[in-house]
Design an enzyme around this catalytic site. Structure first.
Site, PDB file in Angstrom:
ATOM      1  N   TYR D 263      21.776  32.373 -13.557  1.00  0.00           N
ATOM      2  CA  TYR D 263      20.944  31.636 -14.505  1.00  0.00           C
ATOM      3  C   TYR D 263      20.638  32.430 -15.772  1.00  0.00           C
ATOM      4  CZ  TYR D 263      16.932  29.289 -16.580  1.00  0.00           C
ATOM      5  OH  TYR D 263      16.088  28.683 -17.463  1.00  0.00           O
ATOM      6  N   ASP D 298      21.008  23.179 -10.540  1.00  0.00           N
ATOM      7  CA  ASP D 298      20.565  21.990 -11.262  1.00  0.00           C
ATOM      8  C   ASP D 298      20.727  22.143 -12.768  1.00  0.00           C
ATOM      9  OD1 ASP D 298      18.342  23.909 -10.374  1.00  0.00           O
ATOM     10  OD2 ASP D 298      17.417  22.956 -12.102  1.00  0.00           O
ATOM     11  N   LYS D 370      17.187  22.845  -2.263  1.00  0.00           N
ATOM     12  CA  LYS D 370      16.177  22.366  -3.205  1.00  0.00           C
ATOM     13  C   LYS D 370      16.743  21.245  -4.061  1.00  0.00           C
ATOM     14  CE  LYS D 370      13.105  23.869  -6.800  1.00  0.00           C
ATOM     15  NZ  LYS D 370      13.058  24.957  -7.771  1.00  0.00           N
TER      16      LYS D 370
HETATM   17  C1  B12 Z   1      18.279  20.136 -20.883  1.00  0.00           C
HETATM   18  C2  B12 Z   1      16.850  20.596 -20.796  1.00  0.00           C
HETATM   19  C3  B12 Z   1      16.631  21.942 -20.491  1.00  0.00           C
HETATM   20  C4  B12 Z   1      17.755  22.939 -20.246  1.00  0.00           C
HETATM   21  C5  B12 Z   1      18.218  23.460 -21.609  1.00  0.00           C
HETATM   22  C6  B12 Z   1      19.671  23.847 -21.597  1.00  0.00           C
HETATM   23  C7  B12 Z   1      20.126  24.152 -22.956  1.00  0.00           C
HETATM   24  N1  B12 Z   1      21.031  25.052 -23.038  1.00  0.00           N
HETATM   25  O1  B12 Z   1      19.677  23.552 -23.935  1.00  0.00           O
HETATM   26  C8  B12 Z   1      17.038  23.993 -19.367  1.00  0.00           C
HETATM   27  C9  B12 Z   1      17.196  23.580 -17.912  1.00  0.00           C
HETATM   28  C10 B12 Z   1      17.506  25.405 -19.530  1.00  0.00           C
HETATM   29  C11 B12 Z   1      15.598  23.761 -19.789  1.00  0.00           C
HETATM   30  C12 B12 Z   1      14.628  24.693 -19.624  1.00  0.00           C
HETATM   31  C13 B12 Z   1      13.293  24.494 -19.996  1.00  0.00           C
HETATM   32  N2  B12 Z   1      12.750  23.384 -20.490  1.00  0.00           N
HETATM   33 CO1  B12 Z   1      13.747  21.834 -20.880  1.00  0.00          CO
HETATM   34  N3  B12 Z   1      14.528  20.152 -20.999  1.00  0.00           N
HETATM   35  C14 B12 Z   1      15.767  19.696 -21.027  1.00  0.00           C
HETATM   36  C15 B12 Z   1      15.831  18.186 -21.127  1.00  0.00           C
HETATM   37  C16 B12 Z   1      16.084  17.657 -19.716  1.00  0.00           C
HETATM   38  C17 B12 Z   1      16.878  17.578 -22.068  1.00  0.00           C
HETATM   39  C18 B12 Z   1      16.933  18.131 -23.488  1.00  0.00           C
HETATM   40  C19 B12 Z   1      18.270  17.767 -24.069  1.00  0.00           C
HETATM   41  O2  B12 Z   1      19.230  18.467 -23.821  1.00  0.00           O
HETATM   42  N4  B12 Z   1      18.375  16.607 -24.764  1.00  0.00           N
HETATM   43  C20 B12 Z   1      19.626  16.125 -25.315  1.00  0.00           C
HETATM   44  C21 B12 Z   1      19.794  16.518 -26.811  1.00  0.00           C
HETATM   45  C22 B12 Z   1      21.157  16.063 -27.318  1.00  0.00           C
HETATM   46  O3  B12 Z   1      18.777  15.828 -27.511  1.00  0.00           O
HETATM   47  P1  B12 Z   1      17.821  16.542 -28.594  1.00  0.00           P
HETATM   48  O4  B12 Z   1      17.474  17.908 -28.152  1.00  0.00           O
HETATM   49  O5  B12 Z   1      16.718  15.603 -28.872  1.00  0.00           O
HETATM   50  O6  B12 Z   1      18.731  16.670 -29.886  1.00  0.00           O
HETATM   51  C23 B12 Z   1      19.044  15.570 -30.721  1.00  0.00           C
HETATM   52  C24 B12 Z   1      18.044  15.365 -31.838  1.00  0.00           C
HETATM   53  O7  B12 Z   1      16.721  15.720 -31.529  1.00  0.00           O
HETATM   54  C25 B12 Z   1      18.592  16.143 -32.988  1.00  0.00           C
HETATM   55  N5  B12 Z   1      18.355  17.562 -33.108  1.00  0.00           N
HETATM   56  C26 B12 Z   1      17.892  18.456 -32.220  1.00  0.00           C
HETATM   57  N6  B12 Z   1      17.881  19.669 -32.778  1.00  0.00           N
HETATM   58  C27 B12 Z   1      18.328  19.557 -34.025  1.00  0.00           C
HETATM   59  C28 B12 Z   1      18.489  20.474 -35.045  1.00  0.00           C
HETATM   60  C29 B12 Z   1      18.969  20.051 -36.280  1.00  0.00           C
HETATM   61  C30 B12 Z   1      19.132  21.031 -37.362  1.00  0.00           C
HETATM   62  C31 B12 Z   1      19.286  18.698 -36.485  1.00  0.00           C
HETATM   63  C32 B12 Z   1      19.791  18.276 -37.780  1.00  0.00           C
HETATM   64  C33 B12 Z   1      19.121  17.792 -35.474  1.00  0.00           C
HETATM   65  C34 B12 Z   1      18.652  18.218 -34.258  1.00  0.00           C
HETATM   66  O8  B12 Z   1      19.968  15.949 -32.820  1.00  0.00           O
HETATM   67  C35 B12 Z   1      20.314  15.897 -31.430  1.00  0.00           C
HETATM   68  C36 B12 Z   1      21.366  14.864 -31.248  1.00  0.00           C
HETATM   69  O9  B12 Z   1      20.854  13.603 -31.598  1.00  0.00           O
HETATM   70  C37 B12 Z   1      14.401  17.821 -21.641  1.00  0.00           C
HETATM   71  C38 B12 Z   1      13.819  16.508 -21.104  1.00  0.00           C
HETATM   72  C39 B12 Z   1      14.438  15.312 -21.771  1.00  0.00           C
HETATM   73  N7  B12 Z   1      15.008  14.436 -21.004  1.00  0.00           N
HETATM   74  O10 B12 Z   1      14.409  15.203 -22.999  1.00  0.00           O
HETATM   75  C40 B12 Z   1      13.558  18.994 -21.142  1.00  0.00           C
HETATM   76  C41 B12 Z   1      12.372  19.551 -22.001  1.00  0.00           C
HETATM   77  C42 B12 Z   1      12.796  19.533 -23.440  1.00  0.00           C
HETATM   78  N8  B12 Z   1      12.198  20.915 -21.496  1.00  0.00           N
HETATM   79  C43 B12 Z   1      10.972  21.252 -21.513  1.00  0.00           C
HETATM   80  C44 B12 Z   1      10.514  22.529 -21.063  1.00  0.00           C
HETATM   81  C45 B12 Z   1       9.008  22.744 -21.102  1.00  0.00           C
HETATM   82  C46 B12 Z   1      11.393  23.511 -20.606  1.00  0.00           C
HETATM   83  C47 B12 Z   1      10.974  24.895 -20.141  1.00  0.00           C
HETATM   84  C48 B12 Z   1      10.160  25.566 -21.203  1.00  0.00           C
HETATM   85  C49 B12 Z   1      10.230  24.816 -18.792  1.00  0.00           C
HETATM   86  C50 B12 Z   1       9.848  26.177 -18.319  1.00  0.00           C
HETATM   87  N9  B12 Z   1       8.642  26.584 -18.684  1.00  0.00           N
HETATM   88  O11 B12 Z   1      10.603  26.785 -17.629  1.00  0.00           O
HETATM   89  C51 B12 Z   1      12.307  25.595 -19.809  1.00  0.00           C
HETATM   90  C52 B12 Z   1      12.540  26.817 -20.636  1.00  0.00           C
HETATM   91  C53 B12 Z   1      13.300  26.552 -21.887  1.00  0.00           C
HETATM   92  C54 B12 Z   1      12.898  27.337 -23.080  1.00  0.00           C
HETATM   93  N10 B12 Z   1      12.630  28.616 -23.035  1.00  0.00           N
HETATM   94  O12 B12 Z   1      12.825  26.728 -24.107  1.00  0.00           O
HETATM   95  C55 B12 Z   1      10.053  20.153 -21.968  1.00  0.00           C
HETATM   96  C56 B12 Z   1       9.447  20.332 -23.360  1.00  0.00           C
HETATM   97  C57 B12 Z   1       8.029  19.780 -23.364  1.00  0.00           C
HETATM   98  C58 B12 Z   1       7.480  19.730 -24.730  1.00  0.00           C
HETATM   99  N11 B12 Z   1       7.582  18.555 -25.382  1.00  0.00           N
HETATM  100  O13 B12 Z   1       6.959  20.699 -25.193  1.00  0.00           O
HETATM  101  C59 B12 Z   1      10.941  18.937 -21.771  1.00  0.00           C
HETATM  102  C60 B12 Z   1      10.630  17.748 -22.695  1.00  0.00           C
HETATM  103  C61 B12 Z   1      10.751  18.532 -20.282  1.00  0.00           C
HETATM  104  C62 B12 Z   1       9.347  18.311 -19.895  1.00  0.00           C
HETATM  105  N12 B12 Z   1       8.817  17.118 -19.991  1.00  0.00           N
HETATM  106  O14 B12 Z   1       8.649  19.241 -19.495  1.00  0.00           O
HETATM  107  N13 B12 Z   1      15.420  22.560 -20.316  1.00  0.00           N
HETATM  108  C1  LIG Z   2      16.936  29.694 -11.387  1.00  0.00           C
HETATM  109  C2  LIG Z   2      15.990  29.626 -12.523  1.00  0.00           C
HETATM  110  N1  LIG Z   2      15.392  30.717 -12.983  1.00  0.00           N
HETATM  111  C3  LIG Z   2      14.515  30.673 -13.991  1.00  0.00           C
HETATM  112  C4  LIG Z   2      14.169  29.495 -14.609  1.00  0.00           C
HETATM  113  C5  LIG Z   2      13.093  29.476 -15.651  1.00  0.00           C
HETATM  114  O1  LIG Z   2      13.401  30.054 -16.835  1.00  0.00           O
HETATM  115  P1  LIG Z   2      12.687  31.357 -17.419  1.00  0.00           P
HETATM  116  O2  LIG Z   2      13.345  32.477 -16.748  1.00  0.00           O
HETATM  117  O3  LIG Z   2      12.947  31.233 -18.869  1.00  0.00           O
HETATM  118  O4  LIG Z   2      11.236  31.292 -17.101  1.00  0.00           O
HETATM  119  C6  LIG Z   2      14.798  28.342 -14.187  1.00  0.00           C
HETATM  120  C7  LIG Z   2      14.503  27.076 -14.870  1.00  0.00           C
HETATM  121  O5  LIG Z   2      14.053  26.138 -14.341  1.00  0.00           O
HETATM  122  C8  LIG Z   2      15.704  28.403 -13.111  1.00  0.00           C
HETATM  123  O6  LIG Z   2      16.269  27.294 -12.649  1.00  0.00           O
END
Ligand code: B12
Ligand SMILES: Cc1ncc(COP(=O)(O)O)c(C=O)c1O
Ligand code: B12
Ligand SMILES: Cc1ncc(COP(=O)(O)O)c(C=O)c1O
Lengths: 517, 248, 248, 517
Positions: D263, D298, D370
């Site tokens: 991860y 996941d 899980k």
């Molecule tokens: C995928 C995901 C993850 C992945 C991210 C993988 C990765 N490499 O990106 C993983 C599993 C790692 C993750 C982790 C976390 N996540 Co997350 N994650 C999501 C999830 C399920 C989907 C986001 C996504 O990929 N959307 C798809 C993309 C295509 O959409 P988008 O981002 O909106 O982008 C579009 C537009 O917004 C725009 N856009 C976006 N950026 C930009 C930039 C520019 C310049 C432009 C022009 C356009 C643009 O264009 C895109 C295309 O249309 C959301 C929930 C959800 N269903 O929305 C939660 C969510 C975003 N996550 C959240 C959180 C809290 C976390 C964590 C912080 C949780 C934690 N404490 O461990 C962690 C840590 C991440 C961190 N340090 O930031 C929260 C944020 C809450 C908030 N509103 O503050 C959400 C909403 C879930 C929730 N309800 O708790 N996450």
């Molecule tokens: C295996 C694992 N480690 C860690 C995290 C959390 O991320 P961070 O290490 O940024 O707190 C996740 C996210 O849900 C995870 O799935």
């Protein structure tokens, strides 16, 4: 067949249902009602209403009844009057009669023969019109296309205003509804006449009128063409006017009708004899019109407990089946009702629902079955409600229901909003698309909870039918067997509209409907 | 009472004021519609308001889900509730009180008026079976219950109340579309006012899941009961009011 | 525009104004709490407001669902939307325009700043794979894309922008809790203002699903893109602004 | 076993996983990291931080590293310094070192032997403390009672403020949660130190600190007693400090830890070597502490497509299993991750989910597994989201998952609200109570969609493992095999904290953990 029900028990249940139902059919055959007679006039082409909105069929019938016993039927006095050249047509006759300028009599001898023949011609034309509508439906389904899959998605609209109902119904169809039901205004079932014209003032539903039927059917025909699938329309042949409404439904090409042998008695406190007589006639019309009936067993579970009273649903389905077949309906026309109404707090409630739903499915393998959503245990928690509806949809898919009435998350709050319907359809689509095929993997263990429960309910049904075969259906109804409602045979509304048929009684509609099958 | 602190909605932190809202606007889905949704939320006091979901429903309507913070404060000390201002009695106590003060059975006539056919609620109050583990009014020896059932016309109700010499009339209304329950209740109370001299009029009680309990005065009735009412509450109220009246 | 009629929420009849609302109050569940819920709804402009569900969550909180009518009117003509004020170009047209006006490749530096690690959004805009069937900016021959990925510190971003002589900097922010996205964006724009003379500063673009597109000025950036943005929109915007600037 | 997987293929998959994993274990054994060494100091009892909040373990380690190569480990230089009576205890030594008043050296001969023995005593005490916590847990579970059923209900809290988290966690437990996870603040994984004390300022999560662990565990112990069931606590042994956090988790009796072999590399861009070294140490600690790990497969499905990439989940589970067992973890400690992330618009999506979930279930029959809820395809439509979560819960029940992470309807909107959690638990309870027993009736057809799909995914997994056995895991990671993230072996953060072990390297913690099993 996954339940493997005992065939002898199933046969026994049907034999008992016949035994319970036969005296009621005899009762129905021996009587007529004001509504049966008015329906006959409607089939002969009389429609419209006077300035106060009283339909001409009511005016005419009342005038006839003032002169001639209802037990003779309306046909002989009316066509006798016409033949005596009192008027050129039924409408003029009705107007004159309303003005008090016609007297009616029961013709005899040649007069009677001529009146009978004339009435048969007139009513025959109406029945031909119904036949044409049936053929038209068959053609449209063939040309436009049918619902893409089972279960058919059935949605209600209930604004009270036909002009709000229409766009909502069209929107629902576009979103995936295969069947639209226009719920009736709360008061209509107790009216002893059918209102006239397009209406905008119903409470929690829209009046069933010929014009409303016509407007909605036309709108849905348009939408059917747009969508490439024939969207079915449903209303209620129920209440004091069910024979007339059945006739109007046939004439306006409605496709399904709520029509239950006991609903009016139990839930509208309509007299049992009145109901059974009206029932039989309305079902004969539905049979002819190719209309699918929907029975109302779901209602029992809104007042009685869905686990304790499960067998009363089965018993009622068997009776509805018997009465329907006796009236000429075929298996494919039997939308027998049942519902997902077990208290969600009961352990294994979902599996118990599956047991009940499968029992119905396997007892009536060729009937479409109408699967009704949770209502009683819905609350203001709309999120929970949305989830329950999802599991209801899943149960429908797993047990192969034919007609799925879509549940609304706002069930305990308001009559459905536009958005409720949209969300509900999204729910149905998700469940059917994502999990519909799960039926392939659903194999209730032969002695597991589901099969055992289904056998138990069937057993209790046979027991109840056995008791009823001794005491009679009317007593069972009086005792609160169904939906805990106690309705004595001599109580309820509309009894004054019932008459025992005389020896001279003649009804060309019944004759045609009974002889031509 | 007035000691109670002011509160705000709670999302995940005290005072964050977060709420969820959904509605439909009769607009085609586009950016203007989303802006209109935000505008409505703003008018409701949400700031910031996030339109998190917008779904076209056909060409003319869009459904929205909005999350956001409201800045309104809620003052529980200003809440008016119809608190029970009478003692809650057991069936035994009810019977004893009736016997003592009336020296005859207290007569209750009940039903659903208008075109409403939802009897489960009134039956829950009247029938022996009762509700939430409490027996209904029929179970009380000193109450005489006449349950007229569904879809009772107002004139018929008045007539029966006269004939039975009713001490109280209990009316249920469940259908609320187009304010049916309010219209029917007002029609009913007016009819009773017409038919009876003020001091001879039976107590008028209405109930149903969507009534506002504070509206009794407005509706011209003596008491309104809402969702979750139990038979014991109703019996206690009747005894309290009828015995007070007969004492006066 | 100003021709547009006023609208109200639509439940099942035009003009009925019906909405659904849910929230939690930090109060134990009782009649006062239900009254407090109704009070909040009233302050939001709901009248009548029906508290249709109240669920205690432990001893200190109650969750409510409320249905009712709002009397606010929505005026779509007053809605400010950030409409696209530039032509939507095909990749070919973008490439041609860059070639014509810059006579070199247009340099884009992008990433997620702060502690945000949600790269799916920025990747959707930048990576070849793209979004919603459109190829990302890497696919454009005349764009040079440097994607720094997740959790880029602001000083690092500025440094790379300088080093790459960036024409535009694209920043994504997905986490919004405690307004993280707004704080980070402001920090970023301030840093660029400090590091560059106004006329040499690269275009600053932020995006993410919970941004309000009208906030660009407030945040000190040139443009904000919200949920559902496609790469083509972004490319077209960049070309429009960079070529306008180089022409000026 | 309802899938009847081919045993030879399963055996082959495990053999291949061993082949892919073994070179990585060799790599891990050959290196140490700053965090492994700091964890060793923590086990020896060094805690706290200086006035700026920099932990003493960091101050001490940095001072040692300034004088002695990290490749020798921290134990010999530190205990050598202590033995030279530079200080009475570790804390004083750290303070002096921070002030620049101590010099470190690599002791040799008898000095080295004595330093080694002293360090072993000190670290041994820490490991005994962990042992005591494990026994304590076992006793509490026995006395208070365990979770009433499987799956365990797993809920997250994420306010950023430990003092808001605590009442929310307690409320969640009262509503039925068996496991509480405190999500970490977004920035923490990239910090190369563990913050100190109770914290209130996290973003979208709360900092993992020893004090926060202690406060939350104490609060949940109280609630466990109140409820008569032991409520488990989870945090994250992940990021740059995973060895230290693992040690703190053992010391504060946390019960489960997120801990995945890849991860950090994939989703935090941490250097692969750093990660694998830290991983192995942290798992050895978890093994000793009786902690259940949760792996992170996941996450792949949030960036890669859940259907296309299904086999990468299986491959990663097999690798996580291999690495875990090598580090001493037992089957019951393997909370291997997988998720319900297929686009709900895909036809038969629910049945495909069942296929994937069953495959995991039957490949790892003794592991708790899980089961993670939908996140990626959740939208602002909270009603739809609530329904999807219901079907996720159903899939968990039908396939016998061990740990069910509860999904929230607001997934796409906000970190969970109090009411979201309450509603989500209500959802879980309904599904498990009403339909949990449906597993009895769920019998995927032997050549039906579910069984076929499971076989296909297993086949693709074997193919991928075969390729990886040739090219190596590091190359596969660099190629974007998992979650589409490309991470070259020499890239990423934290590489400067890695050192190849010298011949003189000594780590008493590793020695004890490896020898005493
Ligand atoms: C995928 C995901 C993850 C992945 C991210 C993988 C990765 N490499 O990106 C993983 C599993 C790692 C993750 C982790 C976390 N996540 Co997350 N994650 C999501 C999830 C399920 C989907 C986001 C996504 O990929 N959307 C798809 C993309 C295509 O959409 P988008 O981002 O909106 O982008 C579009 C537009 O917004 C725009 N856009 C976006 N950026 C930009 C930039 C520019 C310049 C432009 C022009 C356009 C643009 O264009 C895109 C295309 O249309 C959301 C929930 C959800 N269903 O929305 C939660 C969510 C975003 N996550 C959240 C959180 C809290 C976390 C964590 C912080 C949780 C934690 N404490 O461990 C962690 C840590 C991440 C961190 N340090 O930031 C929260 C944020 C809450 C908030 N509103 O503050 C959400 C909403 C879930 C929730 N309800 O708790 N996450
Ligand atoms: C295996 C694992 N480690 C860690 C995290 C959390 O991320 P961070 O290490 O940024 O707190 C996740 C996210 O849900 C995870 O799935
Ligand atoms: C059961 C039911 C029926 C049954 C009624 C059977 C019967 N004999 O009562 C049947 C199936 C017949 C039925 C039919 C219809 N129904 Co209906 N029905 C319901 C349902 C599912 C439950 C109502 C109920 O029984 N609640 C349980 C009782 C115990 O609760 P209660 O009524 O609130 O009573 C309690 C208190 O309110 C109070 N109380 C109530 N009355 C009184 C009176 C006094 C004096 C006192 C002191 C206290 C008191 O005490 C009771 C105990 O606590 C609701 C949906 C729902 N889940 O709420 C829809 C619902 C009430 N029905 C509705 C409608 C529209 C209809 C129809 C009109 C539809 C149609 N057009 O065909 C028909 C026709 C009925 C008619 N003419 O009135 C709507 C009403 C919408 C609205 N707000 O206006 C609802 C809300 C469903 C919906 N969303 O559309 N229905
Ligand atoms: C069989 C049947 N008939 C009729 C109705 C409708 O009642 P009404 O006749 O009052 O319109 C229902 C109620 O849903 C029903 O189930």
């Amino acid at each position: 067949m996954v339940l493997d029900l005992d065939r002898t028990t199933v046969r026994q249940a049907r034999t008992l249902a016949r035994k319970v139902g036969r005296p009621i059919v005899r009762l129905a055959k021996a009587h007529t009602t004001v509504s049966v007679e008015r329906a006959t006039l409607r089939l002969a082409g009389l429609s419209g209403a006077d300035a106060e909105g009283t339909p001409w069929v009511n005016r005419l019938l009342d005038a006839v009844r003032a002169d001639v016993d209802l037990g003779h039927g309306v046909a002989l006095p009316v066509w006798d009057a016409l033949l005596r050249e009192e008027s050129e047509d039924l409408l003029t006759l009705a107007q004159k009669a309303a003005a008090g300028s016609v007297r009616f009599r029961l013709p005899e001898g040649r007069d009677a023969t001529r009146a009978a023949a004339a009435s048969r011609r007139a009513v025959g034309a109406g029945i031909k019109a119904i036949d044409k509508r049936r053929t038209e439906r068959e053609r449209l389904v063939r040309r436009i296309g049918d619902a893409p899959r089972q279960p058919w998605i059935y949605l209600i609209v209930a604004t009270g205003d036909i002009y709000e109902d229409i766009p909502q119904a069209q929107a629902a169809a576009r979103e995936g509804a295969d069947v639209i039901a226009v719920i009736r205004s709360t008061g209509q079932s107790l009216l002893d006449y059918v209102p006239e014209g397009a209406t905008r003032e119903g409470y929690a539903g829209t009046y069933a009128t010929q014009e409303n039927f016509k407007l909605m059917r036309a709108a849905l025909d348009e939408t059917s063409r747009e969508l490439g699938r024939y969207v079915r329309l449903t209303n209620y042949a129920s209440g004091l006017c069910m024979p007339e409404i059945a006739a109007l439904a046939g004439l306006e090409r409605l496709d399904m009708m709520l029509n239950d042998s006991m609903y009016g008695i139990l839930f509208r406190d309509i007299n049992p004899v009145r109901t059974f007589v009206d029932q039989r006639f309305s079902r004969q019309v539905h049979a002819r019109a190719g209309i699918i009936i929907n029975t109302g067993e779901d209602n029992y579970l809104t007042t009685a407990d869905a686990v304790e009273a499960a067998h009363t649903v089965t018993v009622s389905q068997l009776l509805n089946e018997y009465f329907a077949k006796e009236a000429g309906l075929e298996d494919w026309q039997l939308g027998l009702g049942h519902a997902f109404e077990i208290d969600p707090a009961v352990p294994e409630s979902f599996r118990l629902e599956l047991a009940h739903a499968l029992l119905a499915r396997e007892l009536f393998p060729k009937a479409p079955l109408k699967w009704m959503p949770p209502t009683r245990h819905m609350t203001g928690d709309v999120f929970r409600g949305y989830l329950l509806d999802g599991f209801f949809n899943l149960a429908g898919a797993l047990t192969g229901q034919g007609i799925l009435l879509v549940g609304m998350m706002t069930e305990a709050v308001v009559t459905p909003w536009l958005s409720d319907r949209d969300l509900a359809l999204q729910n149905v689509r998700y469940v059917l698309d994502a999990a519909g095929g799960l039926r392939e993997d659903f194999r209730p263990a032969p002695d597991g909870l589901i099969a055992t429960r289904a056998r138990q309910v069937l057993g209790e049904s046979v027991d109840l039918l056995t008791r009823m075969a001794d005491d009679g259906l009317l007593d069972a109804i009086a005792d609160g067997t169904f939906g805990l409602m106690r309705r004595p045979a001599d109580g309820g509304r509309g009894l004054d509209g019932v008459a025992r048929k005389s020896a001279a009684y003649l009804n060309p509609a019944t004759q045609i409907l009974e002889n031509e099958r | 009472m007035s000691e109670q602190r002011l509160v705000r909605p709670y999302g995940d932190t005290t005072g964050d004021g977060m709420v969820q809202l959904s509605f439909t606007l009769p607009l085609p889905h586009d950016k203007v519609a989303e802006g209109a949704a935000a505008q409505l939320a703003a008018k409701m006091g949400m700031d910031p308001a996030l339109v998190v979901h917008a779904k076209p429903m056909g060409p003319d309507f869009t459904f929205f889900v909005v999350y956001g913070r409201v800045h309104h404060l809620v003052d529980p000390s200003l809440v008016e509730v119809v608190e029970r201002d009478y003692p809650l009695l057991t069936p035994k106590e009810v019977n004893a009180a009736v016997k003592r003060s009336l020296r005859r059975r207290l007569v209750v006539v009940g039903g659903c008026i208008g075109t409403d056919a939802h009897t489960v609620g009134i039956d829950a109050i009247l029938n022996i079976k009762g509700f939430a583990g409490e027996k209904g009014l029929e179970y009380y020896r000193e109450l005489k219950v006449v349950n007229l059932g569904a879809q009772v016309a107002v004139p018929e109700l008045v007539e029966r109340a006269v004939a039975e010499r009713a001490d109280a009339v209990l009316v249920s209304q469940v259908v609320t579309q187009r304010d049916a329950h309010l219209l029917n209740t007002r029609e009913m109370s007016a009819a009773f006012r017409e038919a009876f001299a003020a001091e001879r009029r039976p107590l008028l009680v209405v109930g149903g899941p969507r009534f506002d309990e504070t509206m009794a005065g407005d509706l011209g009735v003596d008491r309104v009961f809402g969702r979750g009412t139990t038979p014991g509450e109703v019996a206690s109220f009747l005894v309290h009011r009828v015995t007070t009246r007969s004492a006066a």
